[in-house]
Structure formats: structure tokens, C-alpha cells
Design an enzyme around this catalytic site. Structure first.
Site, PDB file in Angstrom:
ATOM      1  N   THR A 182       0.830  -1.211   0.000  1.00 53.08           N
ATOM      2  CA  THR A 182       0.000   0.000   0.000  1.00 53.08           C
ATOM      3  C   THR A 182       0.869   1.267   0.000  1.00 53.08           C
ATOM      4  O   THR A 182       1.916   1.310   0.648  1.00 53.08           O
ATOM      5  CB  THR A 182      -0.906   0.002   1.246  1.00 53.08           C
ATOM      6  OG1 THR A 182      -1.597  -1.242   1.305  1.00 53.08           O
ATOM      7  CG2 THR A 182      -1.909   1.139   1.209  1.00 53.08           C
ATOM      8  N   GLU A 183       0.396   2.290  -0.716  1.00 49.23           N
ATOM      9  CA  GLU A 183       1.111   3.572  -0.749  1.00 49.23           C
ATOM     10  C   GLU A 183       0.155   4.673  -0.302  1.00 49.23           C
ATOM     11  O   GLU A 183      -1.076   4.475  -0.306  1.00 49.23           O
ATOM     12  CB  GLU A 183       1.598   3.845  -2.178  1.00 49.23           C
ATOM     13  CG  GLU A 183       2.543   2.750  -2.649  1.00 49.23           C
ATOM     14  CD  GLU A 183       3.310   3.116  -3.909  1.00 49.23           C
ATOM     15  OE1 GLU A 183       2.996   4.156  -4.536  1.00 49.23           O
ATOM     16  OE2 GLU A 183       4.238   2.354  -4.240  1.00 49.23           O
ATOM     17  N   PRO A 184       0.687   5.841   0.050  1.00 52.91           N
ATOM     18  CA  PRO A 184      -0.212   6.923   0.474  1.00 52.91           C
ATOM     19  C   PRO A 184      -1.280   7.223  -0.580  1.00 52.91           C
ATOM     20  O   PRO A 184      -2.420   7.537  -0.243  1.00 52.91           O
ATOM     21  CB  PRO A 184       0.735   8.121   0.661  1.00 52.91           C
ATOM     22  CG  PRO A 184       2.055   7.505   0.979  1.00 52.91           C
ATOM     23  CD  PRO A 184       2.109   6.215   0.190  1.00 52.91           C
ATOM     24  N   GLY A 222     -23.273   0.839  29.346  1.00 47.49           N
ATOM     25  CA  GLY A 222     -22.270   1.903  29.491  1.00 47.49           C
ATOM     26  C   GLY A 222     -20.863   1.356  29.673  1.00 47.49           C
ATOM     27  O   GLY A 222     -19.887   1.935  29.183  1.00 47.49           O
ATOM     28  N   GLU A 235      -6.028  -5.860   4.059  1.00 46.98           N
ATOM     29  CA  GLU A 235      -5.829  -6.998   3.142  1.00 46.98           C
ATOM     30  C   GLU A 235      -7.002  -7.151   2.170  1.00 46.98           C
ATOM     31  O   GLU A 235      -7.474  -8.251   1.901  1.00 46.98           O
ATOM     32  CB  GLU A 235      -5.533  -8.287   3.912  1.00 46.98           C
ATOM     33  CG  GLU A 235      -4.194  -8.169   4.645  1.00 46.98           C
ATOM     34  CD  GLU A 235      -3.556  -9.476   5.074  1.00 46.98           C
ATOM     35  OE1 GLU A 235      -3.719 -10.484   4.377  1.00 46.98           O
ATOM     36  OE2 GLU A 235      -2.879  -9.468   6.100  1.00 46.98           O
ATOM     37  N   SER A 259     -13.971  -4.759   1.890  1.00 45.23           N
ATOM     38  CA  SER A 259     -15.147  -5.595   1.594  1.00 45.23           C
ATOM     39  C   SER A 259     -15.586  -5.411   0.139  1.00 45.23           C
ATOM     40  O   SER A 259     -16.051  -6.365  -0.505  1.00 45.23           O
ATOM     41  CB  SER A 259     -16.290  -5.240   2.545  1.00 45.23           C
ATOM     42  OG  SER A 259     -15.926  -5.609   3.856  1.00 45.23           O
TER      43      SER A 259
END
Ligand SMILES: Cc1cc2nc3c(=O)[nH]c(=O)nc-3n(C[C@H](O)[C@H](O)[C@H](O)COP(=O)(O)OP(=O)(O)OC[C@H]3O[C@@H](n4cnc5c(N)ncnc54)[C@H](O)[C@@H]3O)c2cc1C
Length: 382
Positions: free
Chosen positions: A126-128, A343, A366, A369
Site C-alpha cells: 500500500t502507498e499513500p 455503558g 488486506e 469488503s
């Protein structure tokens, strides 16, 4: 068809279950709160052989298989997902590319330490600017004599900046294919290589006791021999790694979903309202029954995908189904478990609050969806 575990598999599941309850549960809330990496837990997991589970003994592994890894991940995530994702990423994203595609020399250099858990490796895809669309990769590697010169950056890379991280494998554009598409290759970059910078850890919503960083490569030079497998095979390599990884993430999601059931049963028996335990109300019982139903069916989906993979059959669609279903129901179960806790479910000291914060990323990491649905639809010929 037999989904019962062998004695060996059941024993592994039991020993990881006990480890998670006795070693992880008492310390993980503090790490989660402080955003610290649980080195002492990881060291003990190494000693148990968890990092070597699906690898052959000749490389320092335990001689098990990918399903054994999944069983371990499920039991870890039943108590804590930061530890589980650390193992998942270390094995299926860190060591597996070297094991599957590396030369004998690369295997001898890296696998002994990775499989013992003494060292960790990251996998930088993954990259920015691009995640789902890996063809958008911008990081470049140019061969200069007998060295690759890498320039670019990677985002959200797990296990890339711990004190025991030994290296990352990164995908990079190494040229153009004859059809005009980018030629992608995978290259090993050892930690500490000049020009390779690891940014401070992200501030994350969940998985806060796991290690995630942005990485930059600025004229970073590594030997030409650090190419992993053949030049231009990067795309095929990460598709294979991610297909397998989806089964592991599904197992992790099932663990989280089951942990929600465990905690909800306990709380429903303890907490009283209107003169009786809240679990005496059918509305609460039905919530928990539905949560168990979801965890059980998602488990069958990942067992099926793993069985197909180990039988050498096509498993891409089944892995995507398992990941999509398990991550969806993990989010559902975390939401319901929090609701059952009222709560207190919103207080970080309760495990379900951690489960809630840790569940969302399962629908993203990874392969989102939406990407799983694309894979399933494509496999159906659409
Ligand atoms: C904690 C954490 C750890 C991670 N660890 C790693 C790691 O170790 N190594 C690594 O390489 N990556 C890692 N990742 C990255 C992760 O795999 C990506 O975030 C993920 O694949 C999604 O990519 P993206 O964030 O760029 O989203 P994008 O691809 O920008 O997608 C944004 C949204 O658009 C949707 N979308 C995109 N294309 C389509 C389409 N064609 N049709 C419909 N919807 C679409 C997506 O489903 C998503 O909802 C990690 C991420 C996190 C948060």
C-alpha cells in the site's frame, strides 16, 4: 467431509487458548492504552513456535500448515487482535514471500530469525496514494550496476518499525510491460539501509498495541540480489500472498467474533437489572444466540477455504467469501457485545470496547469488503 480437528490440531488450539488467557489477557489492556508493542508476549509466542507454524522444518519451521496458523490466530484474536495481527502479518506477509519466492540464499539469510519470532518483517504494498488499486503503485526501483535504487513511499505497513524488525519487502515499478502496463517487482530492503526511513507510528483507532508505519525510500540502494523471485513477478506474487492472507484474516475475525460471545455470556450472567440477570431476558439471549450463529458459520467458511488451499484446489473465491463474511460478522458481534455491556461496553477497561475498536479494520485491511465482492463477482464470470 469432516470439519472435526485432529488430536494435534485440537492440542494446538488448546495451548494457544491457554496462552492467550494466561499470558496475553493480563497485560494487553495496558499495552493497548499506552500504545506500546508487547515485546515480552511476542518473545513467548516465538518460543512456542507460533511464527514457524506453516513452514517446513528444514527452514526452521514447525512443519505444520496454513490451517494450523489460522487456528492459532483465531484463539489469539479471541482475547486480543493486536497480538493476532502481529503474528498474521509476520507470518503471512513477512516470512511467507521469502519462503514462497526467495532464493536458497535469501531463505538461509532471513527465515531462521523470522520463523523463530526473533525478528519480524513487513510487507509494503500500500502507498499513500493507492491501496486497492495496486496497479497505481508509484514507488520505483531502477537498476544501477549491481544495485537497485528505490524511491517512493509506502503507507500503513505492519511490523515495519519495531526494535526487532529486520527488513521489509516492497513492491516497486521496475519498468513497463510490452502491453503498456507497469512492470512490478518485489525487493527486500533490510532495516537500517541508508535512504530507508520509518516514520513514527500512526495514531490508530484500534490495533493500538500493533506496529504500523509509513515508510519512505529516498535513493535507497540495495544489492541487485535482493530482488525477490523473478523481475516483473511482483503482481502475481502479492495476489497469491493476499489470497492466502484473506483466510488468515478471516480466522482472526472469527476469533474476535467468538471473543464477543465469550464476554457477552459472562456479562449477561453477572449483570442484574429489574431484579434478574440481564441474560434472563430473551432479547439478550437471542442477541447472543445470533452472535454464536455468526461466529460458527464464518468459521466454517474459513475452514472450507483453508481446506481447498491445502488440497491444492482453486480457493480465491472461497478465501474472499470467508474474509468478507467473517469481517462483517466480527463488526456485528462487536456492536452487539458492546450493547449488551451497556455503558461499561464504552469503557476501555472492558475487552468488548477493544473488540469494537479492533473490528472495523477487518473490513478494510488486506482488501476491503468492496474488493472482496469484486473478486467474488469476477470469479463468477461477471
Ligand atoms: C492498521 C493497518 C495495517 C495495514 N497493514 C498493511 C501492510 O502490512 N501492508 C500493506 O501493504 N498494507 C497494509 N494496510 C493497508 C490496507 O491493506 C489498505 O488500507 C486497504 O487495502 C485499502 O486501501 P486504501 O486504504 O488505499 O483504500 P482505497 O483503495 O483508497 O479505497 C477507499 C474506498 O474506496 C473503495 N473502492 C476502491 N476501489 C473501488 C472499486 N473499484 N469499487 C468499489 N469501491 C472501491 C474501497 O473499498 C474503500 O472503501 C494496512 C492498513 C491499516 C489501516
Amino acid at each position: 467431509m469432516d470439519f472435526r480437528l485432529t488430536d494435534e490440531q485440537a492440542a494446538l488450539r488448546e495451548s494457544v487458548r491457554e496462552f492467550a488467557r494466561e499470558v496475553i489477557a493480563p497485560v494487553i489492556a495496558e499495552h493497548y492504552e499506552q500504545h506500546t508493542f508487547p515485546y515480552e508476549v511476542i518473545r513467548q509466542m516465538g518460543k512456542m513456535g507460533l511464527f514457524g507454524l506453516p513452514f517446513a522444518e528444514e527452514h526452521g519451521g514447525m512443519g505444520g500448515d496454513y490451517f494450523a496458523l489460522c487456528l492459532a490466530l483465531e484463539e489469539l484474536a479471541r482475547v486480543d487482535s493486536s497480538v493476532a495481527i502481529t503474528l498474521e502479518a509476520a507470518v503471512s506477509l513477512g516470512a511467507m514471500p521469502i519462503y514462497r519466492f526467495g532464493t536458497e540464499e535469501q531463505k538461509a539469510t532471513w527465515l531462521p530469525r523470522l520463523l523463530s519470532g526473533e525478528a519480524l518483517a513487513g510487507f509494503g504494498l500500500t502507498e499513500p496514494g493507492t491501496g486497492s488499486d495496486a496497479a497505481g503503485t508509484q514507488t520505483r526501483a531502477v537498476l544501477d550496476g549491481d544495485e537497485w535504487v528505490i524511491n517512493g513511499s509506502k503507507a500503513f505497513i505492519t511490523n515495519s518499525g519495531t526494535d526487532i524488525t529486520a527488513m521489509v519487502t516492497v513492491t516497486a515499478v521496475t519498468g513497463m510491460n510490452p502491453d503498456g502496463s507497469k512492470e512490478l517487482s518485489t525487493i527486500i530492503v533490510p532495516t537500517g539501509t541508508p535512504g530507508f526511513t520509518v516514520a513514527p507510528g500512526y495514531s490508530k483507532v484500534g490495533w493500538t498495541a500493533s506496529d504500523t508505519h509509513e515508510l519512505t525510500f529516498d535513493d535507497c540502494r540495495v544489492p541487485a540480489a535482493n530482488l525477490l523471485g523473478a523481475r516483473g513477478r511482483g503482481f502475481a506474487q502479492f495476489l497469491r500472498i493476499l489470497d492466502e492472507g484473506r483466510i488468515a484474516i478471516a480466522a482472526l475475525a472469527v476469533g474476535l467474533a467468538q471473543g464477543c460471545v465469550d464476554e457477552s455470556i459472562k456479562y449477561a450472567k453477572e449483570r442484574h437489572a429489574f431484579g434478574q440477570p440481564i441474560g434472563a431476558n430473551q432479547a439478550i439471549q437471542f442477541k447472543i444466540a445470533d452472535m454464536e450463529l455468526k461466529a460458527h458459520t464464518a468459521r466454517l467458511a474459513y475452514y472450507d477455504a483453508a481446506a481447498r488451499m491445502l488440497a491444492g484446489e482453486p480457493f480465491k473465491r472461497q478465501a474472499a467469501i470467508a474474509k468478507l463474511h467473517a469481517s462483517t460478522i466480527a463488526v456485528d458481534n462487536a456492536r452487539e457485545a458492546t450493547q449488551i455491556h451497556g455503558g461499561y461496553g464504552f469503557m476501555n477497561e472492558y475487552p468488548v470496547a477493544r473488540f469494537w475498536r479492533d473490528s472495523k479494520i477487518l473490513e478494510i485491511g488486506e482488501g476491503t469488503s468492496e474488493v472482496q465482492r469484486m473478486i467474488i463477482a469476477r470469479d463468477l464470470g461477471l
